[in-house]
Design an enzyme around this catalytic site. Structure first.
Site, PDB file in Angstrom:
ATOM      1  CB  THR A 101      -0.892  -0.015   1.266  1.00 37.50           C
ATOM      2  OG1 THR A 101      -1.443   1.273   1.478  1.00 37.50           O
ATOM      3  CG2 THR A 101      -0.088  -0.367   2.519  1.00 37.50           C
ATOM      4  CG  ASP A 102      -1.108   5.022  -0.936  1.00 31.40           C
ATOM      5  OD1 ASP A 102      -1.688   4.357  -0.050  1.00 31.40           O
ATOM      6  OD2 ASP A 102      -1.673   5.942  -1.568  1.00 31.40           O
ATOM      7  CD  GLU A 103      -3.522   3.254   4.186  1.00 28.44           C
ATOM      8  OE1 GLU A 103      -3.480   3.221   5.421  1.00 28.44           O
ATOM      9  OE2 GLU A 103      -4.562   3.038   3.531  1.00 28.44           O
ATOM     10  CE  LYS A 129       0.170  -4.714   2.850  1.00 27.25           C
ATOM     11  NZ  LYS A 129      -0.203  -6.068   2.337  1.00 27.25           N
ATOM     12  CE1 TYR A 133      -3.269  -2.825   5.586  1.00 22.18           C
ATOM     13  CE2 TYR A 133      -3.250  -0.463   5.170  1.00 22.18           C
ATOM     14  CZ  TYR A 133      -3.267  -1.767   4.695  1.00 22.18           C
ATOM     15  OH  TYR A 133      -3.272  -2.007   3.347  1.00 22.18           O
TER      16      TYR A 133
HETATM   17  P1  NAD Z   1      -9.523  -7.519   2.062  1.00 24.23           P
HETATM   18  O1  NAD Z   1      -9.519  -7.294   3.527  1.00 24.23           O
HETATM   19  O2  NAD Z   1     -10.752  -7.241   1.276  1.00 24.23           O
HETATM   20  O3  NAD Z   1      -9.125  -9.044   1.754  1.00 24.23           O
HETATM   21  C1  NAD Z   1      -8.122  -9.723   2.447  1.00 24.23           C
HETATM   22  C2  NAD Z   1      -8.259 -11.211   2.118  1.00 24.23           C
HETATM   23  O4  NAD Z   1      -7.203 -11.903   2.790  1.00 24.23           O
HETATM   24  C3  NAD Z   1      -9.584 -11.827   2.605  1.00 24.23           C
HETATM   25  O5  NAD Z   1     -10.097 -12.682   1.613  1.00 24.23           O
HETATM   26  C4  NAD Z   1      -9.173 -12.625   3.836  1.00 24.23           C
HETATM   27  O6  NAD Z   1      -9.989 -13.768   4.060  1.00 24.23           O
HETATM   28  C5  NAD Z   1      -7.749 -13.021   3.474  1.00 24.23           C
HETATM   29  N1  NAD Z   1      -6.926 -13.277   4.663  1.00 24.23           N
HETATM   30  C6  NAD Z   1      -6.809 -12.509   5.774  1.00 24.23           C
HETATM   31  N2  NAD Z   1      -5.981 -13.108   6.655  1.00 24.23           N
HETATM   32  C7  NAD Z   1      -5.551 -14.243   6.073  1.00 24.23           C
HETATM   33  C8  NAD Z   1      -4.666 -15.275   6.479  1.00 24.23           C
HETATM   34  N3  NAD Z   1      -4.052 -15.243   7.668  1.00 24.23           N
HETATM   35  N4  NAD Z   1      -4.450 -16.303   5.628  1.00 24.23           N
HETATM   36  C9  NAD Z   1      -5.057 -16.364   4.424  1.00 24.23           C
HETATM   37  N5  NAD Z   1      -5.926 -15.419   3.993  1.00 24.23           N
HETATM   38  C10 NAD Z   1      -6.161 -14.377   4.818  1.00 24.23           C
HETATM   39  O7  NAD Z   1      -8.282  -6.692   1.515  1.00 24.23           O
HETATM   40  P2  NAD Z   1      -8.099  -5.932   0.134  1.00 24.23           P
HETATM   41  O8  NAD Z   1      -8.620  -4.565   0.265  1.00 24.23           O
HETATM   42  O9  NAD Z   1      -8.543  -6.798  -0.960  1.00 24.23           O
HETATM   43  O10 NAD Z   1      -6.501  -5.824   0.101  1.00 24.23           O
HETATM   44  C11 NAD Z   1      -5.710  -6.855  -0.462  1.00 24.23           C
HETATM   45  C12 NAD Z   1      -4.245  -6.470  -0.349  1.00 24.23           C
HETATM   46  O11 NAD Z   1      -4.016  -5.247  -1.045  1.00 24.23           O
HETATM   47  C13 NAD Z   1      -3.766  -6.255   1.071  1.00 24.23           C
HETATM   48  O12 NAD Z   1      -2.470  -6.796   1.184  1.00 24.23           O
HETATM   49  C14 NAD Z   1      -3.750  -4.747   1.232  1.00 24.23           C
HETATM   50  O13 NAD Z   1      -2.759  -4.348   2.158  1.00 24.23           O
HETATM   51  C15 NAD Z   1      -3.388  -4.319  -0.175  1.00 24.23           C
HETATM   52  N6  NAD Z   1      -3.886  -2.988  -0.585  1.00 24.23           N
HETATM   53  C16 NAD Z   1      -5.206  -2.656  -0.403  1.00 24.23           C
HETATM   54  C17 NAD Z   1      -5.660  -1.409  -0.842  1.00 24.23           C
HETATM   55  C18 NAD Z   1      -7.124  -1.006  -0.719  1.00 24.23           C
HETATM   56  O14 NAD Z   1      -7.474   0.121  -1.034  1.00 24.23           O
HETATM   57  N7  NAD Z   1      -8.015  -1.891  -0.313  1.00 24.23           N
HETATM   58  C19 NAD Z   1      -4.770  -0.515  -1.439  1.00 24.23           C
HETATM   59  C20 NAD Z   1      -3.426  -0.894  -1.601  1.00 24.23           C
HETATM   60  C21 NAD Z   1      -3.001  -2.130  -1.174  1.00 24.23           C
HETATM   61  P1  TYD Z   2     -10.690   3.843   4.481  1.00 24.24           P
HETATM   62  O1  TYD Z   2     -11.651   3.443   3.415  1.00 24.24           O
HETATM   63  O2  TYD Z   2     -10.774   3.173   5.814  1.00 24.24           O
HETATM   64  O3  TYD Z   2      -9.237   3.672   3.845  1.00 24.24           O
HETATM   65  P2  TYD Z   2      -7.781   4.124   4.437  1.00 24.24           P
HETATM   66  O4  TYD Z   2      -7.923   4.507   5.846  1.00 24.24           O
HETATM   67  O5  TYD Z   2      -6.985   2.872   4.274  1.00 24.24           O
HETATM   68  O6  TYD Z   2      -7.327   5.231   3.561  1.00 24.24           O
HETATM   69  O7  TYD Z   2     -10.820   5.391   4.723  1.00 24.24           O
HETATM   70  C1  TYD Z   2     -10.662   6.325   3.666  1.00 24.24           C
HETATM   71  C2  TYD Z   2     -10.747   7.721   4.262  1.00 24.24           C
HETATM   72  O8  TYD Z   2     -12.083   7.930   4.743  1.00 24.24           O
HETATM   73  C3  TYD Z   2      -9.850   7.921   5.469  1.00 24.24           C
HETATM   74  O9  TYD Z   2      -9.338   9.253   5.436  1.00 24.24           O
HETATM   75  C4  TYD Z   2     -10.757   7.755   6.660  1.00 24.24           C
HETATM   76  C5  TYD Z   2     -12.102   8.249   6.142  1.00 24.24           C
HETATM   77  N1  TYD Z   2     -13.305   7.595   6.728  1.00 24.24           N
HETATM   78  C6  TYD Z   2     -14.354   8.387   7.223  1.00 24.24           C
HETATM   79  O10 TYD Z   2     -14.300   9.628   7.212  1.00 24.24           O
HETATM   80  N2  TYD Z   2     -15.457   7.748   7.735  1.00 24.24           N
HETATM   81  C7  TYD Z   2     -15.562   6.395   7.783  1.00 24.24           C
HETATM   82  O11 TYD Z   2     -16.590   5.858   8.289  1.00 24.24           O
HETATM   83  C8  TYD Z   2     -14.491   5.587   7.237  1.00 24.24           C
HETATM   84  C9  TYD Z   2     -14.553   4.090   7.261  1.00 24.24           C
HETATM   85  C10 TYD Z   2     -13.379   6.253   6.714  1.00 24.24           C
END
Ligand code: NAD
Ligand code: TYD
Length: 359
Positions: free
Chosen positions: A135-137, A165, A161
């Protein structure tokens, strides 16, 4: 035929990636999806591919070395794409331990299993690659509108989190530096699209607006996130695993920075635009639901990706403009109410009540 071992493929991005890959490559690839099916994993997301001959689902935890080694014994894995993670910042503030376990230790188990399975002489078998999805975080928070995250930006994570990462990214890098292990890392900005669990901002706002529930805005609503349609992320991952330089990291993001409050207004406008007057849910949709609540602890101000490297080296460009992507996403949630009901019942309900009580 390449065999992809995808971890976390039942989650939001993982399931979209699997759909993208089968649409693009059809029967030319095999995908083994390894997922523990936590609250965030849902096999409903993969109904459309479940019966494919070139797809296999294995319920396993990436922390379980024996289970993961067994999969590497059974399958001749070419590529690992490691999505599996605990992914929600608010949950990490509540319970950091599980983030360290899955995101750091789980990644270590995956690296060790691939390292053992791919070993040949002093190095590794030809053509094997491990892509760690991050992630960019990890880069922390930007103060100014014209600052961006580059691959060279120092890591400065603030939430448990992002710290977990960042740790996993460093672990992957250490395997590259120490063992010349063939790994790559992608650092992507915030994704949105179908199958996203409604604890994250965009699906939470859609879900609450339809139900006439408060739309919780953390702090002043001016925090900025850089939103990317999930299919564009899938495309970037495909390009990096198939064409990226081993040992490198690539930022993925489409220069689509928006304040949270802007996102909420866009969603409300889109709902009003799509829902016909006759739809019962339309009368719930109201700006009056917007509620400013206590800010998230350690809330990062602004994320913004500079995608210059992936653009220049691999020709990646986002294809979906935000206006298009958000419309498609809102429409998907409107048409998949059953999915939404399924994932918001039970444990999620309890999480929601706990997280937002007294905020
Ligand atoms: P998500 O929470 O929707 O999905 C995570 C998946 O991993 C789920 O299917 C869960 O069952 C599985 N999982 C969790 N713990 C596990 C374990 N111990 N063993 C096997 N499987 C397990 O997450 P997402 O939003 O799809 O993110 C996927 C990846 O992309 C993550 O690594 C996250 O850090 C990264 N990412 C997410 C975002 C975003 O905006 N959502 C952005 C950049 C990077
Ligand atoms: P989120 O979707 O949790 O992603 P991330 O924290 O990984 O960027 O949140 C996106 C942005 O929205 C973040 O600045 C937090 C804000 N947020 C709210 O204002 N209200 C909410 O209920 C949630 C879940 C997030």
């Amino acid at each position: 035929m390449k065999t992809y071992l995808v971890t976390g493929g039942a989650g939001f991005i993982g399931s979209n990636f699997i759909h993208y890959m089968f649409e693009k490559y059809g029967d030319e690839i095999r995908i083994v999806n390894v997922d523990a099916l936590t609250y965030a994993g849902n096999l409903e997301n993969l109904k459309a591919v479940a019966d494919r001959k070139n797809y296999r689902f294995v319920k396993a935890d990436i922390r379980d070395a024996a289970a993961i080694n067994k999969i590497f014994d059974e399958e001749d894995v070419d590529y690992v794409v490691n999505f599996a993670a605990e992914s929600h910042v608010d949950r990490s503030i509540e319970n950091p331990g599980i983030f360290v376990e899955t995101n750091v230790l789980g990644t270590c188990v995956m690296l060790n299993a691939a390292r053992a399975a791919w070993a040949e002489g002093e190095g590794f078998r030809e053509g094997k690659r491990f892509l760690h999805v991050s992630t960019d975080e990890v880069y922390g928070s930007l103060d100014n509108d014209d600052d961006y995250f580059y691959e060279t930006t120092p890591y400065d994570p603030h939430s448990p989190y992002s710290a977990s990462k960042a740790s996993s990214d460093f672990l992957v890098k250490s395997y590259v530096d120490t063992y010349h292990f063939p790994a790559l890392i992608t650092n992507c900005s915030n994704n949105y699209g179908p199958f996203q669990f409604p604890e994250k901002l965009i699906p939470l706002i859609i879900n609450n607006a339809l139900a006439g529930k408060q739309l919780p805005v953390y702090g002043d609503g001016k925090n900025v996130r850089d939103w990317l349609y999930v299919e564009d992320h899938a495309k970037g991952i495909d390009m990096v695993i198939n064409g990226g330089r081993t040992g490198e990291k690539y930022n993925i993001g489409g220069h689509n920075e928006k304040q949270n409050i802007e996102i909420i207004h866009i969603i409300l406008d889109t709902l009003r635009d799509i829902l016909p007057e006759s739809d019962e849910r339309r009368k719930n949709v109201s700006d009056g639901l917007i509620t400013y609540v206590t800010d998230r602890k350690g809330h990062d101000k602004r994320y913004a990706i500079a995608p210059d490297k992936i653009k220049k080296e691999l020709g990646w460009e986002p294809e979906t403009r935000f206006e298009q992507g958000i419309r498609r996403t809102v429409r998907w949630y409107l048409e998949n109410e059953e999915w939404l009901k399924g994932v918001t019942s039970g444990d999620y309900q309890k999480y929601y009540e706990r997280m937002y009580a007294g905020r």
